[in-house]
Design a protein around this motif. Structure first.
Motif, PDB file in Angstrom:
ATOM      1  N   ALA A  12       1.128  -1.252  -0.056  1.00 57.69           N
ATOM      2  CA  ALA A  12      -0.055  -0.003  -0.017  1.00 57.69           C
ATOM      3  C   ALA A  12       0.683   1.383   0.158  1.00 57.69           C
ATOM      4  CB  ALA A  12      -0.536   0.181   1.016  1.00 57.69           C
ATOM      5  N   ARG A  13       1.900   1.507   0.463  1.00 57.68           N
ATOM      6  CA  ARG A  13       2.920   2.535   0.922  1.00 57.68           C
ATOM      7  C   ARG A  13       3.344   2.575  -0.254  1.00 57.68           C
ATOM      8  NH1 ARG A  13       4.863   6.360   3.115  1.00 57.68           N
ATOM      9  NH2 ARG A  13       7.043   6.775   3.971  1.00 57.68           N
ATOM     10  N   ARG A  14       3.927   1.458  -1.535  1.00 60.10           N
ATOM     11  CA  ARG A  14       4.192   1.794  -2.784  1.00 60.10           C
ATOM     12  C   ARG A  14       3.176   2.308  -3.423  1.00 60.10           C
ATOM     13  NH1 ARG A  14       5.986  -4.242  -4.494  1.00 60.10           N
ATOM     14  NH2 ARG A  14       7.248  -3.206  -6.288  1.00 60.10           N
ATOM     15  N   VAL A  15       1.888   2.106  -3.452  1.00 61.40           N
ATOM     16  CA  VAL A  15       1.166   2.880  -4.652  1.00 61.40           C
ATOM     17  C   VAL A  15       0.860   4.543  -3.905  1.00 61.40           C
ATOM     18  CG1 VAL A  15      -1.515   2.560  -5.081  1.00 61.40           C
ATOM     19  CG2 VAL A  15       0.072   0.541  -4.560  1.00 61.40           C
ATOM     20  N   SER A  16       0.654   4.709  -2.474  1.00 59.20           N
ATOM     21  CA  SER A  16       0.623   5.879  -2.057  1.00 59.20           C
ATOM     22  C   SER A  16       1.912   6.764  -2.603  1.00 59.20           C
ATOM     23  CB  SER A  16       0.753   6.160  -0.920  1.00 59.20           C
ATOM     24  OG  SER A  16      -0.224   5.236   0.415  1.00 59.20           O
ATOM     25  N   ILE A  17       2.913   6.428  -2.144  1.00 60.63           N
ATOM     26  CA  ILE A  17       3.641   7.240  -2.700  1.00 60.63           C
ATOM     27  C   ILE A  17       3.863   7.523  -4.161  1.00 60.63           C
ATOM     28  CG2 ILE A  17       6.806   7.214  -3.082  1.00 60.63           C
ATOM     29  CD1 ILE A  17       6.571   5.444  -0.415  1.00 60.63           C
ATOM     30  N   PHE A  18       4.024   6.022  -5.328  1.00 58.80           N
ATOM     31  CA  PHE A  18       3.197   6.993  -6.361  1.00 58.80           C
ATOM     32  C   PHE A  18       2.394   7.319  -6.848  1.00 58.80           C
ATOM     33  CE2 PHE A  18       2.171   5.833 -10.934  1.00 58.80           C
ATOM     34  CZ  PHE A  18       2.892   5.190 -11.044  1.00 58.80           C
ATOM     35  N   LEU A  19       1.466   7.279  -6.679  1.00 60.10           N
ATOM     36  CA  LEU A  19       0.299   8.563  -6.387  1.00 60.10           C
ATOM     37  C   LEU A  19       0.822  10.061  -6.135  1.00 60.10           C
ATOM     38  CD1 LEU A  19      -3.231   6.575  -5.531  1.00 60.10           C
ATOM     39  CD2 LEU A  19      -2.187   7.096  -7.757  1.00 60.10           C
ATOM     40  N   ILE A  24      -1.452  12.601  -7.927  1.00 55.74           N
ATOM     41  CA  ILE A  24      -2.839  11.874  -7.849  1.00 55.74           C
ATOM     42  C   ILE A  24      -4.141  11.672  -6.929  1.00 55.74           C
ATOM     43  CG2 ILE A  24      -4.409   9.702  -9.016  1.00 55.74           C
ATOM     44  CD1 ILE A  24      -2.101   9.723 -11.441  1.00 55.74           C
ATOM     45  N   GLU A  25      -5.321  11.749  -6.258  1.00 56.59           N
ATOM     46  CA  GLU A  25      -5.825  11.295  -5.486  1.00 56.59           C
ATOM     47  C   GLU A  25      -7.185  10.410  -5.401  1.00 56.59           C
ATOM     48  OE1 GLU A  25      -7.171  14.917  -2.975  1.00 56.59           O
ATOM     49  OE2 GLU A  25      -5.182  16.086  -3.350  1.00 56.59           O
ATOM     50  N   VAL A  26      -6.619   9.678  -4.848  1.00 58.07           N
ATOM     51  CA  VAL A  26      -8.214   8.381  -5.286  1.00 58.07           C
ATOM     52  C   VAL A  26      -8.643   8.449  -3.669  1.00 58.07           C
ATOM     53  CG1 VAL A  26      -8.115   5.946  -5.533  1.00 58.07           C
ATOM     54  CG2 VAL A  26      -6.738   7.337  -7.326  1.00 58.07           C
ATOM     55  N   GLU A  27      -9.932   7.690  -3.496  1.00 53.93           N
ATOM     56  CA  GLU A  27     -10.732   7.318  -2.274  1.00 53.93           C
ATOM     57  C   GLU A  27      -9.644   5.701  -1.744  1.00 53.93           C
ATOM     58  OE1 GLU A  27     -14.575   5.706   0.172  1.00 53.93           O
ATOM     59  OE2 GLU A  27     -14.112   6.593  -2.500  1.00 53.93           O
ATOM     60  N   ARG A  28      -9.221   6.093  -0.285  1.00 50.85           N
ATOM     61  CA  ARG A  28      -8.956   4.945  -0.041  1.00 50.85           C
ATOM     62  C   ARG A  28      -9.475   4.064   0.969  1.00 50.85           C
ATOM     63  NH1 ARG A  28      -3.775   6.606  -1.429  1.00 50.85           N
ATOM     64  NH2 ARG A  28      -2.410   5.085  -1.002  1.00 50.85           N
ATOM     65  N   VAL A  29      -9.650   2.729   1.249  1.00 51.28           N
ATOM     66  CA  VAL A  29     -10.670   2.583   2.531  1.00 51.28           C
ATOM     67  C   VAL A  29      -9.670   1.003   3.253  1.00 51.28           C
ATOM     68  CG1 VAL A  29     -12.824   0.429   2.328  1.00 51.28           C
ATOM     69  CG2 VAL A  29     -13.197   2.249   0.498  1.00 51.28           C
ATOM     70  N   MET A  76      -3.088   6.019 -17.364  1.00 51.74           N
ATOM     71  CA  MET A  76      -4.175   7.069 -17.948  1.00 51.74           C
ATOM     72  C   MET A  76      -3.606   8.547 -17.509  1.00 51.74           C
ATOM     73  SD  MET A  76      -6.855   5.520 -18.363  1.00 51.74           S
ATOM     74  CE  MET A  76      -8.469   6.325 -17.151  1.00 51.74           C
ATOM     75  N   TYR A  77      -1.637   8.901 -16.550  1.00 51.27           N
ATOM     76  CA  TYR A  77      -2.426  10.169 -16.655  1.00 51.27           C
ATOM     77  C   TYR A  77      -0.875  10.383 -17.390  1.00 51.27           C
ATOM     78  CZ  TYR A  77      -5.620   9.935 -13.529  1.00 51.27           C
ATOM     79  OH  TYR A  77      -6.977  10.139 -12.690  1.00 51.27           O
ATOM     80  N   PRO A  78      -0.679  10.358 -18.900  1.00 48.40           N
ATOM     81  CA  PRO A  78       0.731  10.383 -19.355  1.00 48.40           C
ATOM     82  C   PRO A  78       1.358  12.012 -19.562  1.00 48.40           C
ATOM     83  CG  PRO A  78      -0.720  10.417 -21.088  1.00 48.40           C
ATOM     84  CD  PRO A  78      -1.418   9.620 -19.260  1.00 48.40           C
ATOM     85  N   SER A  79       0.519  12.845 -19.140  1.00 51.92           N
ATOM     86  CA  SER A  79       1.341  14.408 -18.637  1.00 51.92           C
ATOM     87  C   SER A  79       2.149  14.608 -17.777  1.00 51.92           C
ATOM     88  CB  SER A  79       0.418  15.087 -18.819  1.00 51.92           C
ATOM     89  OG  SER A  79      -0.906  15.232 -17.865  1.00 51.92           O
TER      90      SER A  79
ATOM     91  N   LEU B  83       2.364  -8.070 -27.186  1.00 56.89           N
ATOM     92  CA  LEU B  83       1.807  -8.901 -25.791  1.00 56.89           C
ATOM     93  C   LEU B  83       1.842  -8.148 -24.212  1.00 56.89           C
ATOM     94  CD1 LEU B  83       3.444 -11.638 -27.111  1.00 56.89           C
ATOM     95  CD2 LEU B  83       1.823 -11.324 -27.859  1.00 56.89           C
ATOM     96  N   PHE B  84       1.485  -7.002 -23.952  1.00 56.53           N
ATOM     97  CA  PHE B  84       1.108  -6.585 -22.571  1.00 56.53           C
ATOM     98  C   PHE B  84      -0.025  -5.727 -22.790  1.00 56.53           C
ATOM     99  CE2 PHE B  84       6.354  -7.407 -22.988  1.00 56.53           C
ATOM    100  CZ  PHE B  84       6.059  -7.581 -21.653  1.00 56.53           C
ATOM    101  N   GLY B  85      -0.755  -5.350 -23.723  1.00 56.50           N
ATOM    102  CA  GLY B  85      -1.619  -5.224 -23.945  1.00 56.50           C
ATOM    103  C   GLY B  85      -1.685  -3.323 -23.936  1.00 56.50           C
ATOM    104  N   ASP B  86      -2.887  -3.569 -25.240  1.00 57.99           N
ATOM    105  CA  ASP B  86      -2.997  -1.860 -25.446  1.00 57.99           C
ATOM    106  C   ASP B  86      -3.574  -0.784 -24.891  1.00 57.99           C
ATOM    107  OD1 ASP B  86      -1.965  -3.021 -28.156  1.00 57.99           O
ATOM    108  OD2 ASP B  86      -3.675  -4.033 -28.041  1.00 57.99           O
ATOM    109  N   THR B  87      -4.745  -1.130 -24.010  1.00 59.46           N
ATOM    110  CA  THR B  87      -5.286   0.485 -22.906  1.00 59.46           C
ATOM    111  C   THR B  87      -5.104   0.434 -22.095  1.00 59.46           C
ATOM    112  OG1 THR B  87      -6.668  -0.941 -22.466  1.00 59.46           O
ATOM    113  CG2 THR B  87      -6.797   0.192 -24.857  1.00 59.46           C
ATOM    114  N   PRO B  88      -4.642   1.661 -20.874  1.00 61.69           N
ATOM    115  CA  PRO B  88      -4.429   1.415 -19.970  1.00 61.69           C
ATOM    116  C   PRO B  88      -4.364   0.357 -19.571  1.00 61.69           C
ATOM    117  CG  PRO B  88      -4.614   4.096 -20.708  1.00 61.69           C
ATOM    118  CD  PRO B  88      -5.466   2.421 -21.568  1.00 61.69           C
TER     119      PRO B  88
END
Lengths: 203, 203
Positions: A12-19, A24-29, A76-79, B83-88
């Protein structure tokens, strides 16, 4: 969209640091793993293997595995700057280091912890001697990391990447195994100090 | 450009099938792992961790880790089907299944084999009881795979992907552990039969 997690778990920590790096903000449960909530039917239906974290999209479909969740947001957020690399060679290099650090570092450290601590012995067979062997393999892996960081600012080159996140979380987690990054590993120490300054890991 | 490998090893087989699927030909150099050739200085300089396969580019730089090598070729040849998929979402889904099959399937099976067979006991500590525990975990993972294949033609959905390659190599490798995909797993059996027909795996 929401993420089911146990906030203190390395994954979970890996995902948190990544976001946080991507802004990016995402609701967490929070899911009560220790209490076995992840074993209940409702959660099992969301997760392939009953593990966290799980990303649930607005249509109800789910993505498990921390790195798969990170890659989803990266694409999803390539920018925002990519944390998986930009060119084919960069992306291969990030994948290589991410995997090496995960298999030889974080995953091996988690096997050590699970088998030595016995915390999960109510739900899996623990083999303590494998725990000690795994701990030793983590110790033997650290020189590889130190050597790499002697030659580059970050794990996979001159840019911060998802491989740094995995390595940073690993370096914190191995405290549970009484392994410390001491002066034997000056390049890891320097890198750890720099990464510790990033707002994403201080959140 | 060349790939250093041990042709019979699961990791080399994954790369071989991947390249055949993409229609890419690369020079291969066999490395005598059993004889310890991978431990020699020249090879160590090419590989982060002394393991195969290693892709050496024309400028002498190298990429280790089978999946990193596959991803490099996938991105270098985007005109061939990915072989890794096309869309995110597809890419996250492929990554999820590739990781689940690798961690719970192939990697666990390899830990079982290494610790039970003792083949590598001259170069690593083997813990036989962990080998047997790992074997049991592979057996317990197979229903997850069968359930997924009851709902989709391939591991990560309706398209063949790198997750199928990992799973196919795993299903072959577990013969070494006396685990067979029998009628308990009809959907894995059906999928295995279909994948076995692909020219890429018959090469």
């Amino acid at each position: 969209m929401k993420i089911y997690e146990l906030a203190a778990a390395p994954s979970a920590r890996r995902v948190s640091i990544f976001l946080a790096e991507k802004g990016i903000e995402v609701e967490r449960v929070n899911v009560d793993i220790r209490g076995g909530e992840n074993l209940f039917d409702e959660f099992q239906a969301k997760s392939i293997n009953g593990r966290i974290p799980v990303l649930e999209l607005n249509d109800g479909s789910t993505i498990c595995e921390s790195i798969a969740i990170c890659r989803y947001f990266d694409e999803m957020y390539p920018s925002a700057p990519s944390l998986f690399g930009d060119t084919p060679l960069e992306r291969a290099n990030v994948e290589m280091w991410q995997r090496v650090v995960e298999f030889q570092g974080l995953y091996t450290a988690m096997q050590a912890f699970r088998n030595i601590s016995g915390i999960y012995k109510d739900r899996e067979n623990c083999v303590e001697s494998w725990g000690h062997e795994s701990r030793q393999r983590v110790v033997e892996f650290l020189p590889t990391l130190d050597k790499q960081l002697a030659n580059s600012a970050y794990i996979a080159g001159d840019k911060f990447s998802v491989a740094d996140i995995t390595a940073f979380v690993m370096c914190g987690f191995i405290n549970n195994l009484d392994i410390t990054i001491d002066e034997m590993f000056p390049h890891i120490q320097d890198w750890y100090e720099r990464v510790s300054q990033r707002p994403s890991v201080q959140a």
